[in-house]
Write an enzyme that holds these catalytic residues in place. Structure first.
Site, mmCIF file in Angstrom:
data_model
loop_
_atom_site.group_PDB
_atom_site.id
_atom_site.type_symbol
_atom_site.label_atom_id
_atom_site.label_comp_id
_atom_site.label_asym_id
_atom_site.label_seq_id
_atom_site.Cartn_x
_atom_site.Cartn_y
_atom_site.Cartn_z
ATOM 1 N N TRP A 86 35.351 -102.006 6.577
ATOM 2 C CA TRP A 86 34.873 -103.319 5.744
ATOM 3 C C TRP A 86 33.340 -102.881 5.364
ATOM 4 C CZ3 TRP A 86 31.765 -106.790 9.371
ATOM 5 C CH2 TRP A 86 31.463 -107.816 8.755
ATOM 6 N N TYR A 119 39.544 -106.078 1.730
ATOM 7 C CA TYR A 119 38.287 -105.362 1.835
ATOM 8 C C TYR A 119 38.453 -104.823 0.573
ATOM 9 C CZ TYR A 119 38.041 -105.188 7.036
ATOM 10 O OH TYR A 119 37.989 -105.343 8.451
ATOM 11 N N LEU A 246 27.062 -102.065 16.426
ATOM 12 C CA LEU A 246 25.782 -102.206 16.198
ATOM 13 C C LEU A 246 25.563 -103.500 15.624
ATOM 14 C CD1 LEU A 246 25.327 -98.333 14.568
ATOM 15 C CD2 LEU A 246 25.111 -99.240 17.053
ATOM 16 N N CYS A 248 26.283 -105.361 12.893
ATOM 17 C CA CYS A 248 26.163 -105.278 11.343
ATOM 18 C C CYS A 248 24.794 -104.575 11.225
ATOM 19 C CB CYS A 248 25.962 -106.700 10.784
ATOM 20 S SG CYS A 248 27.803 -107.284 10.873
ATOM 21 N N GLY A 323 31.371 -98.497 11.866
ATOM 22 C CA GLY A 323 31.548 -98.528 10.173
ATOM 23 C C GLY A 323 30.074 -97.993 9.811
ATOM 24 N N GLN A 329 25.069 -90.859 9.573
ATOM 25 C CA GLN A 329 25.258 -92.055 10.473
ATOM 26 C C GLN A 329 26.437 -91.679 11.478
ATOM 27 O OE1 GLN A 329 26.020 -95.790 8.595
ATOM 28 N NE2 GLN A 329 24.487 -96.667 9.846
#
Length: 367
Positions: A86, A119, A246, A248, A323, A329
């Site tokens: 996403w 998406y 998290l 967003c 995501g 990350q």
């Protein structure tokens, strides 16, 4: 309400079926949106299927340290961390970065990849499929979940089946599975009552019920996953696949001093997120995150790793979807696996005390 057709071996884009071709009036569509406001998912997998039920106790990948759990009470084994697409695939990141992320995830033992036809206007599905084809990964080693509803602009390109009602959705998904286009189906953002209704319809008409619910779950969003879904799991075997661990990006701490230019909250389509961050509740959340950071420092981990491990400590959660927009990350978030053993009842209680938002069921109040 959204329902998805999962990828097939020959076509990793969504399949065409009765659901998208049916003609429905705008009134019916609008009524369906207002009533359900939901999404359903289905997954296709062969190699991850086991013929008998295994409890939610984890098994661990020998080489990667990844842990695997049953998806609800089905025989499908999924990695406890999955990769979502996403916003990122076809949007925030290039195709090259998307390939890097999928490679890191796959080599770390992730076997669950989540997408949706909406998406990036369908590009996310195409990018994911192209990467799998390019990498020559065994299809039997993957579990792909996708979602449908907002697939096109025309009324005939949206929707689920001939009628936007739960019975027709269950019939449609049973047809998809019986045709070999998918192995399982599940829901996302459905209420407990709607999931229970789908299960009842399946049992009444000898159809196939959903096996999981995809729900938002993080430090600041708890009630559904911690109160409602456990009852469904014990009653009908529906598991939880959670997203946005998290919140967003709020829990990363990057919004502590404002809105960075390259962040999701700076995007025009995410004005709602920006407003949420700068609100009074948003400032209170940032204050709580500062306190939680002390726990993370004590463990020698980052705040995001602590937050993801906190989600995983819930045994009712089959998999947490990550995501990420860059390899660093993703690698950091995958490190939450190493923090999980430190999530003792004492630590969880300490986190609950800081958050002050632990939900209580009716049983808790009676006791």
């Amino acid at each position: 309400m959204q329902v998805s057709i999962a990828c097939t071996d020959h076509n990793l884009k969504r399949g065409n079926g009765d659901h998208s071709k049916s003609a429905t009036s705008p009134n019916v569509v609008n009524q369906a949106r207002a009533k359900f406001r939901t999404v359903a998912i289905i997954a296709r997998s062969f190699g991850s299927f086991t013929p008998r039920h295994i409890s939610l106790k984890e098994s661990t990948g020998k080489h990667t340290g990844m842990k695997y759990r049953n998806l609800g009470k089905s025989g499908l084994r999924v990695s406890c961390l999955g990769l979502g697409t996403w916003v990122t695939f076809g949007g925030q990141i290039t195709d090259e970065v998307a390939e890097q992320l999928m490679t890191i995830a796959y080599e770390s033992g992730v076997n669950l990849f989540d997408t949706a036809e909406v998406y990036a206007g369908g590009r996310a599905e195409v990018i994911l499929g192209n990467i799998i084809k390019k990498k020559c990964w065994r299809r039997s080693s993957l579990v792909i979940t996708t979602k449908l509803y907002w697939g096109g602009k025309a009324e005939t390109e949206r929707g689920l089946s001939r009628k936007h009602i739960i019975e027709e959705i269950v019939r449609a998904m049973t047809y998809v599975i019986n045709q070999g286009m998918a192995m399982y189906w599940g829901t996302s953002r459905w209420t407990a009552m709607e999931i229970m209704e789908a299960y009842s319809v399946a049992r009444q008409f000898n159809l196939i019920p959903p096996v999981c619910e995809q729900a938002e779950y993080h430090l600041f969003q708890r009630e559904k996953v911690e109160i409602q879904l456990p009852e469904l799991y014990h009653k009908i075997g529906v598991g939880a696949m959670t997203w946005s661990p998290l919140a967003c990006g709020i829990i990363t701490g990057k919004y502590e001093n404002g809105i960075p230019e390259s962040s999701r909250a700076s995007m025009k389509s995410y004005q709602w997120l920006k407003e949420k961050i700068v609100s009074e509740d948003g400032r209170k959340q940032q204050a709580k995150l500062k306190e939680l950071n002390h726990i993370a420092e004590k463990f020698g981990c980052t705040l995001p790793q602590l937050a993801v491990a906190w989600c995983l400590r819930n045994e009712g959660v089959s998999s947490v979807l990550l995501g990420t927009s860059n390899p660093e990350q993703l690698t950091e978030n995958l490190g939450a696996i190493q923090v999980l053993p430190k999530m003792t009842s004492h630590v969880v209680s300490e986190i609950d005390h800081i958050l002050g938002n632990r939900p209580y069921s009716k049983k808790d109040y009676r006791s």
